[in-house]
Write a protein that holds these residues in place. Sequence first.
Motif, PDB file in Angstrom:
ATOM      1  N   LEU A  86      59.315  73.086  67.893  1.00 25.99           N
ATOM      2  CA  LEU A  86      59.529  72.308  66.720  1.00 25.99           C
ATOM      3  C   LEU A  86      61.110  72.131  66.454  1.00 25.99           C
ATOM      4  O   LEU A  86      61.495  71.144  65.740  1.00 25.99           O
ATOM      5  CB  LEU A  86      58.845  72.721  65.468  1.00 25.99           C
ATOM      6  CG  LEU A  86      57.337  73.124  65.553  1.00 25.99           C
ATOM      7  CD1 LEU A  86      56.939  73.390  63.986  1.00 25.99           C
ATOM      8  CD2 LEU A  86      56.501  72.001  66.259  1.00 25.99           C
ATOM      9  N   LEU A  87      61.960  73.086  67.045  1.00 23.47           N
ATOM     10  CA  LEU A  87      63.449  72.880  66.821  1.00 23.47           C
ATOM     11  C   LEU A  87      64.080  71.663  67.360  1.00 23.47           C
ATOM     12  O   LEU A  87      63.880  71.094  68.101  1.00 23.47           O
ATOM     13  CB  LEU A  87      63.915  74.233  67.529  1.00 23.47           C
ATOM     14  CG  LEU A  87      64.063  75.489  66.895  1.00 23.47           C
ATOM     15  CD1 LEU A  87      64.661  76.460  67.807  1.00 23.47           C
ATOM     16  CD2 LEU A  87      64.994  75.310  65.516  1.00 23.47           C
ATOM     17  N   GLY A  88      64.780  71.055  66.406  1.00 25.52           N
ATOM     18  CA  GLY A  88      65.700  70.036  66.888  1.00 25.52           C
ATOM     19  C   GLY A  88      64.992  68.728  66.752  1.00 25.52           C
ATOM     20  O   GLY A  88      65.299  67.734  67.263  1.00 25.52           O
ATOM     21  N   LYS A  89      63.734  68.737  66.151  1.00 25.92           N
ATOM     22  CA  LYS A  89      62.777  67.516  66.291  1.00 25.92           C
ATOM     23  C   LYS A  89      62.566  66.869  64.772  1.00 25.92           C
ATOM     24  O   LYS A  89      62.775  67.607  64.037  1.00 25.92           O
ATOM     25  CB  LYS A  89      61.525  67.530  66.834  1.00 25.92           C
ATOM     26  CG  LYS A  89      61.703  68.103  68.431  1.00 25.92           C
ATOM     27  CD  LYS A  89      60.402  68.286  68.888  1.00 25.92           C
ATOM     28  CE  LYS A  89      60.412  68.760  70.420  1.00 25.92           C
ATOM     29  NZ  LYS A  89      60.954  69.962  70.771  1.00 25.92           N
ATOM     30  N   SER A  90      62.601  65.672  64.749  1.00 29.68           N
ATOM     31  CA  SER A  90      62.126  64.874  63.597  1.00 29.68           C
ATOM     32  C   SER A  90      60.857  65.098  63.274  1.00 29.68           C
ATOM     33  O   SER A  90      59.946  65.437  64.103  1.00 29.68           O
ATOM     34  CB  SER A  90      62.473  63.399  63.576  1.00 29.68           C
ATOM     35  OG  SER A  90      61.851  62.468  64.451  1.00 29.68           O
ATOM     36  N   VAL A  91      60.347  64.715  61.814  1.00 31.64           N
ATOM     37  CA  VAL A  91      59.016  64.995  61.429  1.00 31.64           C
ATOM     38  C   VAL A  91      58.027  63.703  62.546  1.00 31.64           C
ATOM     39  O   VAL A  91      57.010  64.190  62.970  1.00 31.64           O
ATOM     40  CB  VAL A  91      58.553  64.379  59.937  1.00 31.64           C
ATOM     41  CG1 VAL A  91      57.131  64.458  59.576  1.00 31.64           C
ATOM     42  CG2 VAL A  91      59.321  65.422  59.273  1.00 31.64           C
ATOM     43  N   GLU A  92      58.874  62.674  62.691  1.00 25.81           N
ATOM     44  CA  GLU A  92      57.993  61.651  63.444  1.00 25.81           C
ATOM     45  C   GLU A  92      57.831  62.296  64.942  1.00 25.81           C
ATOM     46  O   GLU A  92      56.654  61.941  65.542  1.00 25.81           O
ATOM     47  CB  GLU A  92      58.741  60.394  63.425  1.00 25.81           C
ATOM     48  CG  GLU A  92      58.793  59.638  62.140  1.00 25.81           C
ATOM     49  CD  GLU A  92      59.708  60.308  61.232  1.00 25.81           C
ATOM     50  OE1 GLU A  92      60.510  61.182  61.665  1.00 25.81           O
ATOM     51  OE2 GLU A  92      59.616  60.199  59.899  1.00 25.81           O
ATOM     52  N   GLU A  93      58.929  62.734  65.548  1.00 24.23           N
ATOM     53  CA  GLU A  93      58.529  63.426  66.774  1.00 24.23           C
ATOM     54  C   GLU A  93      57.700  64.434  67.153  1.00 24.23           C
ATOM     55  O   GLU A  93      57.023  64.611  67.935  1.00 24.23           O
ATOM     56  CB  GLU A  93      60.064  64.120  67.087  1.00 24.23           C
ATOM     57  CG  GLU A  93      60.945  62.881  67.524  1.00 24.23           C
ATOM     58  CD  GLU A  93      62.535  63.441  67.938  1.00 24.23           C
ATOM     59  OE1 GLU A  93      62.977  63.128  69.016  1.00 24.23           O
ATOM     60  OE2 GLU A  93      63.109  64.268  67.265  1.00 24.23           O
ATOM     61  N   ILE A  94      57.667  65.203  65.991  1.00 22.73           N
ATOM     62  CA  ILE A  94      56.673  66.355  66.208  1.00 22.73           C
ATOM     63  C   ILE A  94      55.194  65.890  65.747  1.00 22.73           C
ATOM     64  O   ILE A  94      54.250  66.140  66.720  1.00 22.73           O
ATOM     65  CB  ILE A  94      56.885  67.307  64.741  1.00 22.73           C
ATOM     66  CG1 ILE A  94      58.316  67.927  64.855  1.00 22.73           C
ATOM     67  CG2 ILE A  94      55.688  68.202  64.410  1.00 22.73           C
ATOM     68  CD1 ILE A  94      58.647  68.946  63.663  1.00 22.73           C
ATOM     69  N   LYS A  95      54.993  64.706  65.135  1.00 19.54           N
ATOM     70  CA  LYS A  95      53.808  64.407  64.991  1.00 19.54           C
ATOM     71  C   LYS A  95      53.045  63.601  66.323  1.00 19.54           C
ATOM     72  O   LYS A  95      51.873  63.626  66.547  1.00 19.54           O
ATOM     73  CB  LYS A  95      53.486  63.454  63.801  1.00 19.54           C
ATOM     74  CG  LYS A  95      53.877  64.040  62.364  1.00 19.54           C
ATOM     75  CD  LYS A  95      53.798  63.169  61.183  1.00 19.54           C
ATOM     76  CE  LYS A  95      53.701  63.687  59.823  1.00 19.54           C
ATOM     77  NZ  LYS A  95      53.897  62.821  58.810  1.00 19.54           N
ATOM     78  N   ASN A  96      54.147  62.992  66.998  1.00 16.00           N
ATOM     79  CA  ASN A  96      53.840  62.055  67.931  1.00 16.00           C
ATOM     80  C   ASN A  96      53.718  63.308  69.290  1.00 16.00           C
ATOM     81  O   ASN A  96      52.716  63.122  70.058  1.00 16.00           O
ATOM     82  CB  ASN A  96      54.954  61.352  68.372  1.00 16.00           C
ATOM     83  CG  ASN A  96      55.170  59.989  67.617  1.00 16.00           C
ATOM     84  OD1 ASN A  96      53.918  59.681  66.907  1.00 16.00           O
ATOM     85  ND2 ASN A  96      56.241  59.521  67.398  1.00 16.00           N
TER      86      ASN A  96
END
Length: 508
Positions: A86-96
């Motif tokens: 999850l490091l360095g990612k936005s909430v949107e990136e994580i959900k996608n």
Amino acid sequence: MLNIINNKVNKKLKSKFFSVGIDFGTTYSLIGFLLNKKIIILSGKDENSLLPSVVCYDKNTLVVGEEATKITKENFLRTIFSVKRLLGKSVEEIKNLYPNIPYIFSFQKEKGICIETVQGKVPIVKIISAIITNLVKQSEFFLQKKIDTAVITVPSYFDDIQRKKIKSAAMLSGLKNIRLLNEPTAAAIAYGFHTKKNGIVLVYDLGGGTFDISILKIKKGIFEVLSTSGDPQLGGDDFDEILSKYIEKKNNICTTDNLFLKRKLLILAKNIKLKLSKEKKVSVKFKCWKVEISRSEFETLIEPLINKTLILIKYAIKDAFIHKKEVENVLMVGGSSYIPLIKRKLSYFFQKEIDSAISPDKAVVMGATIQSDLLFNYKETSLDKKNKFILLDVVPFSLGIELMGGRVEKIIKKNSTIPISIKKEFTTFKKNQTVIMIHILQGEDNFVKNCRSLGKFFLRGIKEEEAGKPRILVEFNVDESGFLEVNASDKKTNMSASIKVDFLHTIL
């Protein structure tokens, strides 16, 4: 060379101790140190040196490792796993990227991405810090000595933001002097040091959450990284996900809107995956279902992902300007590389036996421990002078600046050996322009919007002239420690400005 100790003998270790090597992994983490010129990897309870990278938040307690894993089986909503992904990612990136992840995320300006727990919103950096703290405390207990120095390994494809997050987590753990080292490079150090071999080595590092490749040339104590490649979103977790979906479909199990059942299936899939590395068929009961999976079924499911790693190997070989026949040894690293299909595929691809002299689980922490000792050079514990080596690393991403029209001019290209210094001339695009902004970027794309911003600064006091007349010299310097320094100067006025960016593996 490699010793493993357990908690029964910790009281005997009274020697002075100075630094540690840490392998912070997606699934497991390890810590090692040098004592009496021997590498020691600590083992925890049940003689297991692998600490699960799992954290459990209860109302008043924080549990890390094996105990947290046990709680996961009872109540997964209280436990956090695979946080490294999850490091360095936005909430949107994580959900996608991870639509089935069972956490509630939020973003706070000062703390970054946080995960909702019974103890409130916990930043990802703090969760990682809990894992590193556990490892450090374990070492301090064994050695009866305060530890504040470490070499911590990271995937070679980790960018500036991800590396900074790791270092921030380490600092929260009480570590003050920190250096980051690419995981495949660490494995190659362990391999070269352990076997005393020379030649070109390819490190195939497939862990729980990331895949890395490094090609190194080892000769007379010099470790030269020729190229790096990989995929930060490919690892054992993906195999678990694919297998769990297959089990769900095969047995007509519906997990829609049932996160608890979905997580239970994921745990089941992981256990089946581990068993299939040794057995040809696994049969287990899951609630009212009987689940049977053969190794051939599993291999068919994951083969596309394994083939993807082979494609990335081809790119890495091309970037290293070598032929695959020149690769003398292939070193397998990471827990996921135990899967039999991978060794068969690599053996066929390279038409040779794959090296297994060092345990895939231990190679990275061994290299980190060796590097830690040699970097900080402690006489009481250090290795013999004849074992010293020089590490020539490479830039994992291209570095450049923004031009008009949102384009990127590459100054230092990916896989350039460091230290490196390159100069280029630029000019103004407006008449009488006295100020220009230097925007530093990282990435392989030709457009700013698809690259990572590393920083900005302004050069002022440019002589007023027609557009295109001023001569602005921009110099990129990357030193051995991974510091990028960018200088810009006007040749006519001698005005200059600069910025220093910590983008690789630096000492704080």
